[in-house]
Design a protein around this motif. Structure first.
Motif, PDB file in Angstrom:
ATOM      1  N   GLU A 133       8.083   0.406   6.404  1.00 49.21           N
ATOM      2  CA  GLU A 133       7.453  -0.117   7.882  1.00 49.21           C
ATOM      3  C   GLU A 133       6.578  -1.008   8.103  1.00 49.21           C
ATOM      4  O   GLU A 133       6.486  -1.584   9.356  1.00 49.21           O
ATOM      5  N   LEU A 134       6.135  -1.712   7.178  1.00 49.25           N
ATOM      6  CA  LEU A 134       5.527  -3.107   7.268  1.00 49.25           C
ATOM      7  C   LEU A 134       5.724  -4.075   6.396  1.00 49.25           C
ATOM      8  O   LEU A 134       4.951  -4.524   5.670  1.00 49.25           O
ATOM      9  N   PRO A 135       7.039  -4.532   6.494  1.00 46.71           N
ATOM     10  CA  PRO A 135       7.349  -5.554   5.368  1.00 46.71           C
ATOM     11  C   PRO A 135       6.476  -6.847   5.028  1.00 46.71           C
ATOM     12  O   PRO A 135       6.742  -7.285   4.146  1.00 46.71           O
ATOM     13  N   HIS A 136       5.956  -7.350   5.905  1.00 54.11           N
ATOM     14  CA  HIS A 136       5.204  -8.504   5.839  1.00 54.11           C
ATOM     15  C   HIS A 136       3.786  -8.064   4.949  1.00 54.11           C
ATOM     16  O   HIS A 136       2.874  -9.139   5.185  1.00 54.11           O
ATOM     17  N   TRP A 137       3.567  -6.977   5.055  1.00 59.63           N
ATOM     18  CA  TRP A 137       2.144  -6.462   4.530  1.00 59.63           C
ATOM     19  C   TRP A 137       2.576  -6.158   2.919  1.00 59.63           C
ATOM     20  O   TRP A 137       3.822  -5.987   2.465  1.00 59.63           O
ATOM     21  N   ARG A 138       1.637  -6.287   2.206  1.00 62.78           N
ATOM     22  CA  ARG A 138       1.686  -5.832   0.773  1.00 62.78           C
ATOM     23  C   ARG A 138       0.418  -5.155   0.276  1.00 62.78           C
ATOM     24  O   ARG A 138      -0.628  -5.128   0.956  1.00 62.78           O
ATOM     25  N   TYR A 139       0.681  -4.614  -1.077  1.00 61.70           N
ATOM     26  CA  TYR A 139      -0.506  -3.694  -1.432  1.00 61.70           C
ATOM     27  C   TYR A 139      -0.890  -4.507  -2.674  1.00 61.70           C
ATOM     28  O   TYR A 139      -0.350  -4.816  -3.598  1.00 61.70           O
ATOM     29  N   GLU A 140      -2.312  -4.591  -2.605  1.00 62.42           N
ATOM     30  CA  GLU A 140      -2.872  -5.639  -3.919  1.00 62.42           C
ATOM     31  C   GLU A 140      -4.460  -5.089  -4.009  1.00 62.42           C
ATOM     32  O   GLU A 140      -5.277  -5.148  -3.044  1.00 62.42           O
ATOM     33  N   ASP A 141      -5.064  -4.723  -5.018  1.00 64.45           N
ATOM     34  CA  ASP A 141      -6.117  -4.323  -5.389  1.00 64.45           C
ATOM     35  C   ASP A 141      -6.709  -3.313  -4.663  1.00 64.45           C
ATOM     36  O   ASP A 141      -8.101  -3.164  -4.158  1.00 64.45           O
ATOM     37  N   GLY A 142      -6.113  -2.378  -4.242  1.00 59.03           N
ATOM     38  CA  GLY A 142      -6.531  -1.127  -3.395  1.00 59.03           C
ATOM     39  C   GLY A 142      -6.530  -1.417  -2.133  1.00 59.03           C
ATOM     40  O   GLY A 142      -7.020  -0.599  -1.168  1.00 59.03           O
ATOM     41  N   ASP A 191      -0.433   5.046  -4.790  1.00 63.46           N
ATOM     42  CA  ASP A 191      -0.133   3.687  -4.838  1.00 63.46           C
ATOM     43  C   ASP A 191       1.434   3.542  -4.760  1.00 63.46           C
ATOM     44  O   ASP A 191       1.924   2.784  -3.654  1.00 63.46           O
ATOM     45  N   ASP A 192       2.248   4.533  -5.404  1.00 61.80           N
ATOM     46  CA  ASP A 192       3.577   4.361  -5.053  1.00 61.80           C
ATOM     47  C   ASP A 192       4.364   4.642  -3.647  1.00 61.80           C
ATOM     48  O   ASP A 192       5.062   4.196  -3.101  1.00 61.80           O
ATOM     49  N   VAL A 193       3.465   5.595  -2.893  1.00 60.87           N
ATOM     50  CA  VAL A 193       3.892   6.005  -1.589  1.00 60.87           C
ATOM     51  C   VAL A 193       3.512   4.775  -0.719  1.00 60.87           C
ATOM     52  O   VAL A 193       4.160   4.200   0.246  1.00 60.87           O
ATOM     53  N   ILE A 194       2.306   4.028  -1.009  1.00 61.17           N
ATOM     54  CA  ILE A 194       2.108   3.004  -0.198  1.00 61.17           C
ATOM     55  C   ILE A 194       2.965   1.882  -0.085  1.00 61.17           C
ATOM     56  O   ILE A 194       3.299   1.309   0.713  1.00 61.17           O
ATOM     57  N   VAL A 195       3.372   1.624  -1.481  1.00 60.64           N
ATOM     58  CA  VAL A 195       4.445   0.580  -1.577  1.00 60.64           C
ATOM     59  C   VAL A 195       5.458   0.706  -0.731  1.00 60.64           C
ATOM     60  O   VAL A 195       6.286  -0.109  -0.254  1.00 60.64           O
ATOM     61  N   GLU A 196       6.198   1.845  -1.259  1.00 60.70           N
ATOM     62  CA  GLU A 196       7.320   2.430  -0.522  1.00 60.70           C
ATOM     63  C   GLU A 196       7.234   2.407   1.166  1.00 60.70           C
ATOM     64  O   GLU A 196       8.032   1.765   1.693  1.00 60.70           O
ATOM     65  N   ARG A 197       6.132   2.774   1.811  1.00 53.48           N
ATOM     66  CA  ARG A 197       5.968   2.877   3.066  1.00 53.48           C
ATOM     67  C   ARG A 197       5.946   1.242   3.654  1.00 53.48           C
ATOM     68  O   ARG A 197       6.166   0.902   4.710  1.00 53.48           O
ATOM     69  N   LEU A 198       4.997   0.321   2.921  1.00 59.60           N
ATOM     70  CA  LEU A 198       4.982  -1.034   3.293  1.00 59.60           C
ATOM     71  C   LEU A 198       6.359  -1.575   3.428  1.00 59.60           C
ATOM     72  O   LEU A 198       6.617  -2.137   4.365  1.00 59.60           O
ATOM     73  N   GLU A 208      -3.727   7.147   6.058  1.00 61.46           N
ATOM     74  CA  GLU A 208      -2.998   7.133   7.264  1.00 61.46           C
ATOM     75  C   GLU A 208      -3.666   6.301   8.397  1.00 61.46           C
ATOM     76  O   GLU A 208      -2.850   5.450   9.126  1.00 61.46           O
ATOM     77  N   LYS A 209      -4.978   6.409   8.137  1.00 61.46           N
ATOM     78  CA  LYS A 209      -5.655   5.480   9.577  1.00 61.46           C
ATOM     79  C   LYS A 209      -5.321   3.974   9.121  1.00 61.46           C
ATOM     80  O   LYS A 209      -5.231   3.130  10.088  1.00 61.46           O
ATOM     81  N   ASP A 210      -5.163   3.469   7.912  1.00 61.37           N
ATOM     82  CA  ASP A 210      -4.894   2.009   7.741  1.00 61.37           C
ATOM     83  C   ASP A 210      -3.632   1.774   7.992  1.00 61.37           C
ATOM     84  O   ASP A 210      -3.390   0.806   8.502  1.00 61.37           O
ATOM     85  N   PHE A 211      -2.756   2.736   7.647  1.00 57.11           N
ATOM     86  CA  PHE A 211      -1.105   2.301   8.109  1.00 57.11           C
ATOM     87  C   PHE A 211      -1.236   2.359   9.859  1.00 57.11           C
ATOM     88  O   PHE A 211      -0.586   1.330  10.587  1.00 57.11           O
ATOM     89  N   ALA A 212      -1.994   3.340  10.493  1.00 61.46           N
ATOM     90  CA  ALA A 212      -1.572   2.976  11.932  1.00 61.46           C
ATOM     91  C   ALA A 212      -2.497   1.851  12.353  1.00 61.46           C
ATOM     92  O   ALA A 212      -2.113   1.384  13.282  1.00 61.46           O
TER      93      ALA A 212
END
Length: 125
Positions: A21-30, A11-18, A85-89
């Motif tokens: 890399e993708l500032p208009h994206w957010r992490y919520e409910d998985g 989770d913490d890696v996802i939040v930091e990468r968003l 990684e597939k989701d980020f790509a």
């Protein structure tokens, strides 16, 4: 302790990468999520079809929710049961295509007119 499947990002890696890399994206409910505001139903359908084309080409399938003037894209690797990684790509490719503003680049492609009758995406800067 929750068992993490191989390839699933913490989770913490996802939040930091968003953020990076993708500032208009957010992490919520998985899921990593992005809501695109559109100008009309026609624009909403164009975004849905664009996301659908990119997802099929990538053999990765987002969940979508739409209304008259917005589309929410949610990505999570269903097989891995988490964000990979597939989701980020795929998110990067969706962002690149849907948020593309040819008029801002200059050149032969001028972009959509500012006239509301021809408006498309409500671009975030």
């Amino acid at each position: 302790m929750t068992e993490r499947r191989e390839g699933v990002l913490d989770d913490d890696v996802i939040v930091e990468r968003l953020k990076a890399e993708l500032p208009h994206w957010r992490y919520e409910d998985g899921w990593i999520r992005r809501t695109y505001k559109t100008a009309s139903w026609k624009s909403t359908l164009m975004v849905i079809n664009t996301v659908g084309h990119l997802a099929e080409a990538a053999w990765h399938h987002p969940d979508l929710t739409a209304s008259y003037a917005w589309v929410e894209v949610r990505l999570m690797n269903h097989a891995a049961k988490g964000v990979t990684e597939k989701d980020f790509a795929l998110a990067r490719k969706i962002e690149e295509v849907v948020a593309w503003q040819p008029g801002a680049e200059g050149g032969a492609l001028e972009g959509t007119p500012t006239d509301q009758r021809f408006a498309y995406i409500k671009y975030e800067h």
